[in-house]
Design a protein around this motif. Structure first.
Motif, PDB file in Angstrom:
ATOM      1  N   VAL A 126       0.837  -1.198   0.000  1.00  0.00           N
ATOM      2  CA  VAL A 126       0.000   0.000   0.000  1.00  0.00           C
ATOM      3  C   VAL A 126       0.875   1.253   0.000  1.00  0.00           C
ATOM      4  O   VAL A 126       0.647   2.190  -0.772  1.00  0.00           O
ATOM      5  CB  VAL A 126      -0.954   0.007   1.213  1.00  0.00           C
ATOM      6  N   ALA A 127       1.888   1.270   0.862  1.00  0.00           N
ATOM      7  CA  ALA A 127       2.790   2.419   0.923  1.00  0.00           C
ATOM      8  C   ALA A 127       3.486   2.637  -0.419  1.00  0.00           C
ATOM      9  O   ALA A 127       3.630   3.782  -0.885  1.00  0.00           O
ATOM     10  CB  ALA A 127       3.819   2.221   2.028  1.00  0.00           C
ATOM     11  N   ALA A 128       3.896   1.544  -1.074  1.00  0.00           N
ATOM     12  CA  ALA A 128       4.566   1.650  -2.368  1.00  0.00           C
ATOM     13  C   ALA A 128       3.622   2.202  -3.428  1.00  0.00           C
ATOM     14  O   ALA A 128       4.022   2.999  -4.292  1.00  0.00           O
ATOM     15  CB  ALA A 128       5.104   0.292  -2.793  1.00  0.00           C
ATOM     16  N   LEU A 129       2.367   1.795  -3.363  1.00  0.00           N
ATOM     17  CA  LEU A 129       1.377   2.257  -4.330  1.00  0.00           C
ATOM     18  C   LEU A 129       1.152   3.761  -4.190  1.00  0.00           C
ATOM     19  O   LEU A 129       1.073   4.489  -5.197  1.00  0.00           O
ATOM     20  CB  LEU A 129       0.065   1.501  -4.105  1.00  0.00           C
ATOM     21  N   LEU A 130       1.063   4.234  -2.960  1.00  0.00           N
ATOM     22  CA  LEU A 130       0.861   5.663  -2.720  1.00  0.00           C
ATOM     23  C   LEU A 130       2.074   6.469  -3.205  1.00  0.00           C
ATOM     24  O   LEU A 130       1.918   7.527  -3.817  1.00  0.00           O
ATOM     25  CB  LEU A 130       0.610   5.914  -1.236  1.00  0.00           C
ATOM     26  N   ARG A 131       3.276   5.941  -2.934  1.00  0.00           N
ATOM     27  CA  ARG A 131       4.489   6.626  -3.407  1.00  0.00           C
ATOM     28  C   ARG A 131       4.529   6.683  -4.920  1.00  0.00           C
ATOM     29  O   ARG A 131       4.900   7.706  -5.513  1.00  0.00           O
ATOM     30  CB  ARG A 131       5.746   5.915  -2.885  1.00  0.00           C
ATOM     31  N   GLU A 132       4.135   5.600  -5.558  1.00  0.00           N
ATOM     32  CA  GLU A 132       4.147   5.558  -7.018  1.00  0.00           C
ATOM     33  C   GLU A 132       3.225   6.621  -7.605  1.00  0.00           C
ATOM     34  O   GLU A 132       3.589   7.330  -8.557  1.00  0.00           O
ATOM     35  CB  GLU A 132       3.718   4.176  -7.511  1.00  0.00           C
TER      36      GLU A 132
END
Length: 263
Positions: A126-132
Motif C-alpha cells: 500500500v505504501a509503495a502504491l501511494l508513493r508511485e
C-alpha cells in the motif's frame, strides 16, 4: 432540503447561466454514504464502495472542468481500520485498482497526486502504491488531487505539536516562534491552501476528524444524496451555492481571496 429538491437543483445547475461566479480554489470532499446507498438497494456494502470509486472518477473529471486547483478526498480515515476485516480488505483492493487503472488517465490530464496521512505502519504494498502515484505525477501542474489516506485531523495536529516541541527542545524554535503559521507549517498540508469549500454527502453534518485546523474558514455544503449518486450536476450545484455566499474571514466586508494564500 429534501433529496428530490436537491436533485432538481443539481439538474438545473447544468443549464443555469447567471454569469461568471467565484470558483473555489480548493474543494474538499467527505465521501459518505456508500454503505447506505447499497443497503437501500439490497446490495452488499462492497458494491456501494465500488460505485463510490466511480463517483470519485466523476468528481475528479468535474473538478478539472470547473477549474478547481485542489481537490482533497477523504478516502480512508484512521477510524476506518476498526471496520470488519473483510470490508477493509475490500477497500484496499479498490485503492489498488483505482491507482492501477486511473493513474495513467490522471497523469495524462496533468493531475498531480498528493497523499496526506500517516504512512507508518501501512502494508508495504500500500505504501509503495501511494508513493508511485505521487512520483509518477509529481511534475504535473494541473489539478492537485490530495488523497487523505490513513488520515485523522486530531492525530495530525498532535504530530505537529510533537514536532514543534522537539524543535523547541533542540533550540531550533523559541516559544515566541510558535504561532498559527508555525503550526500550519508542521501539518501534512503545509504547502496546500486551506479548503474554501467542504462538501459532505449522505446528509450527515459533521467533519468526522477531517481537516479540523484547515477548515477554520471553510464554507460547508451538506448534500442529502449518498456518495455513489454524486455527479457533475451535484458538484456544480454545490459550487453555485458556494458562489452566492459572502466570505468575510472576520472582516466587515466580504472578500474573494483565499484566507491562507491571499490569492
Amino acid at each position: 432540503m429534501a433529496e428530490s429538491d436537491f436533485l432538481a437543483l443539481s439538474g438545473s445547475a447544468k443549464e443555469a447561466d447567471s454569469g461568471p461566479r467565484p470558483v473555489p480554489r480548493h474543494v474538499a470532499l467527505i465521501m459518505d454514504g456508500n454503505g447506505r446507498w447499497a443497503a437501500k438497494r439490497g446490495l452488499p456494502r462492497f458494491e456501494g464502495h465500488r460505485r463510490g470509486v466511480e463517483a470519485l472518477r466523476r468528481a475528479v473529471r468535474a473538478a478539472i472542468g470547473i477549474g478547481i486547483q485542489y481537490l482533497t478526498v477523504y478516502s480512508f480515515s484512521v477510524e476506518n481500520w476498526s471496520r470488519p476485516r473483510e470490508e477493509v480488505q475490500g477497500l484496499m483492493g479498490l485503492l489498488h485498482r483505482f491507482i492501477r487503472n486511473d493513474l495513467a488517465e490522471l497523469n495524462a490530464n496533468n493531475v498531480r497526486v498528493r497523499v496526506i496521512g500517516a504512512r507508518a505502519g501501512l502494508d508495504a504494498d500500500v505504501a509503495a502504491l501511494l508513493r508511485e502515484a505521487e512520483q509518477v505525477t509529481e511534475g504535473n501542474s494541473g489539478l492537485t488531487l490530495v488523497v487523505a489516506f490513513n488520515y485523522g485531523a486530531r492525530q495530525e495536529i498532535a504530530a505537529a505539536a510533537r514536532a514543534i516541541a522537539e524543535a523547541v527542545a533542540a533550540g531550533r524554535l523559541s516559544l515566541n516562534d510558535i504561532d498559527t503559521d508555525a503550526i500550519s507549517a508542521h501539518l501534512h498540508t503545509a504547502d496546500i491552501p486551506d479548503p474554501d469549500l467542504i462538501i459532505r454527502t449522505s446528509g450527515e453534518q459533521r467533519l468526522s476528524n477531517f481537516l479540523l485546523w484547515q477548515a477554520a474558514y471553510a464554507e460547508f455544503v451538506f448534500l442529502p444524496i449518498n456518495w455513489p449518486d454524486f455527479d457533475e450536476g451535484a458538484f456544480k450545484a454545490a459550487i453555485e451555492d458556494y458562489a452566492h455566499r459572502d466570505r468575510r474571514f472576520g472582516r466587515v466586508e466580504p472578500v474573494a481571496c483565499n484566507a491562507k494564500t491571499g490569492s
